[in-house]
Design a protein around this motif. Structure first.
Motif, PDB file in Angstrom:
ATOM      1  N   SER A  87      27.913  23.424  14.361  1.00  0.00           N
ATOM      2  CA  SER A  87      27.908  24.202  15.594  1.00  0.00           C
ATOM      3  C   SER A  87      26.757  23.731  16.469  1.00  0.00           C
ATOM      4  O   SER A  87      25.632  23.557  15.995  1.00  0.00           O
ATOM      5  N   ARG A 129      44.971  25.154   9.300  1.00  0.00           N
ATOM      6  CA  ARG A 129      44.677  25.095  10.742  1.00  0.00           C
ATOM      7  C   ARG A 129      45.959  25.250  11.555  1.00  0.00           C
ATOM      8  O   ARG A 129      45.969  25.910  12.600  1.00  0.00           O
ATOM      9  N   ARG A 132      47.029  28.923  11.485  1.00  0.00           N
ATOM     10  CA  ARG A 132      46.149  29.698  12.362  1.00  0.00           C
ATOM     11  C   ARG A 132      46.518  29.485  13.830  1.00  0.00           C
ATOM     12  O   ARG A 132      46.506  30.425  14.632  1.00  0.00           O
ATOM     13  N   ARG A 136      47.610  32.246  16.672  1.00  0.00           N
ATOM     14  CA  ARG A 136      46.917  32.315  17.964  1.00  0.00           C
ATOM     15  C   ARG A 136      47.879  32.107  19.132  1.00  0.00           C
ATOM     16  O   ARG A 136      47.679  32.673  20.210  1.00  0.00           O
ATOM     17  N   GLU A 247      42.410  33.377   9.818  1.00  0.00           N
ATOM     18  CA  GLU A 247      41.131  33.092  10.465  1.00  0.00           C
ATOM     19  C   GLU A 247      40.010  32.939   9.441  1.00  0.00           C
ATOM     20  O   GLU A 247      39.202  32.018   9.514  1.00  0.00           O
ATOM     21  N   TYR A 263      29.747  36.254  10.998  1.00  0.00           N
ATOM     22  CA  TYR A 263      30.837  35.333  11.312  1.00  0.00           C
ATOM     23  C   TYR A 263      31.714  35.897  12.428  1.00  0.00           C
ATOM     24  O   TYR A 263      32.213  35.156  13.286  1.00  0.00           O
ATOM     25  N   ALA A 264      31.891  37.213  12.434  1.00  0.00           N
ATOM     26  CA  ALA A 264      32.711  37.862  13.458  1.00  0.00           C
ATOM     27  C   ALA A 264      31.940  38.090  14.755  1.00  0.00           C
ATOM     28  O   ALA A 264      32.536  38.526  15.747  1.00  0.00           O
ATOM     29  N   GLY A 286      30.331  34.222  17.293  1.00  0.00           N
ATOM     30  CA  GLY A 286      31.150  34.225  16.089  1.00  0.00           C
ATOM     31  C   GLY A 286      32.597  34.049  16.469  1.00  0.00           C
ATOM     32  O   GLY A 286      32.937  33.618  17.571  1.00  0.00           O
ATOM     33  N   ASN A 287      33.489  34.397  15.547  1.00  0.00           N
ATOM     34  CA  ASN A 287      34.923  34.246  15.749  1.00  0.00           C
ATOM     35  C   ASN A 287      35.438  35.409  16.597  1.00  0.00           C
ATOM     36  O   ASN A 287      35.480  36.552  16.135  1.00  0.00           O
ATOM     37  N   VAL A 290      38.601  37.400  15.073  1.00  0.00           N
ATOM     38  CA  VAL A 290      38.252  38.326  13.985  1.00  0.00           C
ATOM     39  C   VAL A 290      37.537  39.551  14.551  1.00  0.00           C
ATOM     40  O   VAL A 290      37.807  40.687  14.148  1.00  0.00           O
TER      41      VAL A 290
END
Length: 358
Positions: A87, A129, A132, A136, A247, A263-264, A286-287, A290
């Motif tokens: 990141s 992936r 996911r 999305r 996710e 993470y969220a 974060g995500n 989520v």
């Protein structure tokens, strides 16, 4: 690739890859020295020559997350490179350095990788992936449908179009039947309505089609058990459970609920000075998918779990409803991790002495 590859002292080589749409810049370091710094067109085959020259050496690489996905990561792993995706917010900054170039960024990645200062993000497998992305996609189409609904309502408001009482609630079956049959007196406005209406019904059909596909995905052996377990949480239906499953993928990678909360992006920001500690708004680092699912589920959870309701009410009195529901979502992270690790379904008034943040 332009540039000469100098001799190296160490047996490990560290590659810092600064990638963009127009070019890639690679910096190679080993034994504390820069062996190569070169730019080349944004194609993977540009790295083939370099990797051939590094055969017999342990090669490590790092590049930052961005719009390019994980295809390069997969390719590097297939060529025996210890690839790391990081990141950008976790790459240490150089104090006092305000000059940003591809060469400097590549060098910074190579140096920090060699020094062991980089932390990789979790990279799902290609199948995961793809699943996911399909979940999305439904979310994106659903947002487009919502915009189409708002455009129709705005059009009706502007031109004084009112649905009769027999049409029932907005966007119900009766309402949609009335909308399909509606015809306006003005030819131009009727043409606009036809366009707005066709966009909405097309998107509505696409959402329904994707929902059916995701129902099948939720029943697959790789997701069925997780979806069934998460669906025992009041407020989390099968679709929200599947969203969390694709996710998060592996709940075991989080040591505790605080890690999942981070993470969220539900962790509050903090400013400390001396003995004073002040907590601010959540970091949002974060995500976002989520985070959205957890917050929306928490609104339902506080209406069905008395313990969570009491927790929400205590926070609401001091901090307000928005911060209270975020606190509930953080608490829910601990409980989700507990049921994921134990394999036991959620129980109302659930209590676990190992839970943190209660």
């Amino acid at each position: 690739m332009r540039g000469e590859l100098r001799g190296a002292r160490g047996s490990d080589v560290f590659l810092g890859l600064d990638i963009s749409k127009t070019s890639w810049h690679v910096t190679a370091r080993s034994g504390g020295e820069t062996l190569l710094s070169a730019s080349f067109p944004p194609r993977r085959d540009g790295l083939v020559g370099l990797l051939e020259r590094l055969k017999g050496r342990r090669v490590h690489s790092a590049y930052e997350t961005g719009p390019f996905g994980y295809g390069l990561h997969d390719w590097l792993k297939s060529h025996d490179v210890d690839s790391m995706v990081v990141s950008a917010s976790h790459v240490p900054d150089e104090i006092g350095n305000r000059v940003k170039t591809d060469r400097r960024d590549g060098l910074k990645l190579a140096r920090t990788l060699e020094a062991g200062l980089l932390r990789p993000i979790f990279v799902p497998e290609s199948r995961q992936r793809a699943d996911r992305e399909l979940v999305r996609q439904r979310q994106r189409v659903q947002k487009d449908r919502r915009r189409a609904m708002l455009r129709i309502k705005s059009f009706f408001l502007t031109y004084d179009v009112e649905a009769p009482e027999e049409a029932g609630a907005d966007w119900s079956g009766d309402y949609e039947a009335w909308l399909r049959a509606l015809k306006l007196d003005d030819a131009s406005l009727d043409r606009v309505l036809e366009e707005l209406r066709s966009v909405y019904f097309d998107l509505d059909a696409r959402v329904d089609g994707l929902t059916k596909e995701l129902r099948q995905m939720a029943r697959r052996p790789d997701y069925a058990a997780t979806v069934e377990l998460l669906s025992t949480v009041p407020g989390i239906g099968w679709l929200s459970a599947l969203t969390l499953a694709v996710e998060i993928i592996d709940f075991g990678r989080f040591p505790d609920g605080e890690a999942l909360s981070s993470y969220a992006g539900l962790t509050p920001s903090e400013h400390s000075s001396g003995d004073r500690v002040r907590h601010g708004h959540i970091t949002r680092q974060g995500n976002p998918v989520v985070r959205y699912v957890l917050v929306e589920s928490s609104w339902i959870l506080v209406g069905k779990d008395p313990e969570m309701r009491r927790f929400y009410d205590r926070i609401k009195v001091r901090r307000g409803g928005k911060r209270a529901i975020v606190a509930v979502a953080r608490k829910l992270c601990h409980r989700l991790l507990a049921i994921a690790h134990s394999g036991q379904p959620y129980r109302v008034n659930f209590s676990n002495s190992k839970e943190k943040g209660n």
